[in-house]
Design a protein around this motif. Structure first.
Motif: not given
Length: 406
Positions: A326-331, A338-348, A391-401
């Protein structure tokens, strides 16, 4: 397309090298190791153990396995193979020497040797069998003298070892015969009580150029190192060579699967998860004790503890962890390329978010933490190529993009 991150440059075969025991070959002329360990002092019980290989071409002279203390009656701890190929311990002076029978040590064969001082009585063991005993009540090693040498005597006489030595151990307890027999054929991965110095002598690879290596490691701690003296560290002599075939003792290679969350059984180690379906390629960034795959397949973990590395059996994953999936699908990540800066949208919004950028060699090139956010702007100021964002959150969820840097 699989959403897990794979790097194919390293395989599990790389990790299995760590299990192969190497040894140090001593040329009998000027090779020895000077450690910073004072050994066991006073009249205290002690045990020395090692695997030795006496060169078939060694002259009929004494060959010192190890020594420390001072060249005085009762004050040194010379553990050696005699010119008649007996095993011996010499402390000097009256009641300071014991030996086995002549020819108990066979040249050209790996042999386990041990000396035990137990309440003033000395014992010698070859391949776990007692071969000598005697009164050593005069042993009393003073402080402030020479530290442990491997392959030569303390000052007063040079008795260089001619052959190879592996897995040298010093204990501050009197090991029993049963204990010696039970553990002599294995390297320790979990360190037993009473082991004060443990030099595996496997820092280099056999018969290659190891000249970059100048010291050896004490697996028990970082303080009692050893400096190599006289070794050429190239070729088949005066260098690292193939050692005895020793198993690994005390490391758990188990792993479990709980609804798509894999966990290595061994605690307190370092970990590297690999993909069995892709030649055991390492999965970059997956270095925790637990791992939640983002695609079904077969996975294993390399577990490293105290210089030992073992690999678990491959575990089949047919049900993915719902949180990981679920976490992977949220991101969402954009722009990509990307050229220099990318945006990560985490949904929550998360209390804390850790972001790592990893290059195609598995090297972490960026580590950044963010607080109380659901969106991250991350700069990637590196050369063009493929990168991976963990990407790793304080709740232990992790994903790789996966991203592409233009």
């Amino acid at each position: 397309m699989k959403k897990k991150l794979l790097l194919f440059a390293l395989t599990a075969g790389f990790f299995s090298i760590a299990n192969a025991q190497t040894a140090l070959n001593f040329d009998g002329t000027n090779d020895y190791i000077q450690t910073t360990s004072q050994g066991v002092l006073g009249t205290s019980n002690r045990t020395f153990e090692a695997w030795v290989y006496v060169s078939p071409t060694a002259s009929a002279s004494n060959l010192c396995i190890s020594d420390y203390g001072v060249n005085a009656s009762g004050s040194r701890n010379t553990f050696l193979v005699t010119g008649t190929r007996a095993l011996s311990f010499v402390s000097g002076g009256t009641n300071g020497n014991i030996s086995s029978n002549a020819n108990d040590i066979t040249p050209g064969v790996w042999t386990h040797v041990a000396f035990v001082l137990d309440s003033g009585t000395g014992y010698l063991y070859i391949d776990g069998l007692q071969v000598g005993t005697g009164n050593l009540s005069g042993v009393n090693t003073p402080t402030g003298n020479e530290m442990i040498k491997i392959g030569n005597r303390v000052t007063g006489s040079n008795i260089y070892f001619n052959g190879s030595i592996a897995d040298f151990r010093v204990w501050n307890v009197a090991r029993t015969q049963i204990e010696i027999q039970n553990d002599m054929d294995a390297q320790y991965c979990s360190l037993p009580t009473g082991l004060v110095d443990y030099y595996k002598l496997n820092e280099g690879a056999a018969n290659v150029d190891n000249s970059i290596i100048t010291s050896i490691n004490d697996i028990v701690g970082t303080t009692d190192t050893g400096t190599l003296n006289g070794f050429t560290l190239t070729g088949t002599a005066s260098n690292y060579v193939t050692g005895p075939n020793l198993a690994l003792n005390g490391i758990d290679n188990g792993a479990t699967n709980n609804n798509g969350i894999l966990t290595a059984t061994q605690t307190g180690a370092t970990y590297q998860w690999v993909d069995c379906d892709n030649g055991n390629a390492i999965i970059s960034g997956e270095n925790a004790q637990t791992f939640s795959p983002t695609a079904n397949g077969n996975y294993a973990v390399n577990v490293t503890l105290n210089g030992c590395t073992v690999v678990s059996n491959c575990i089949q994953v047919t049900t993915l962890s719902s949180s990981s999936f679920d976490f992977d699908n949220k991101i969402t990540i954009y722009p990509n390329p990307v050229t220099s800066i990318f945006n990560l949208n985490l949904e929550e919004t998360y209390e804390s978010v850790s972001v790592k950028v990893i290059n195609s060699l598995g090297q972490v090139v960026v580590t950044q933490s963010y607080s109380n956010t659901n969106q991250v702007l991350q700069e990637i100021d590196f050369g063009s190529g493929v990168y991976f964002v963990e990407i790793t959150t304080n709740t232990g969820e992790k994903a790789v993009k996966r991203i592409i840097k233009q």
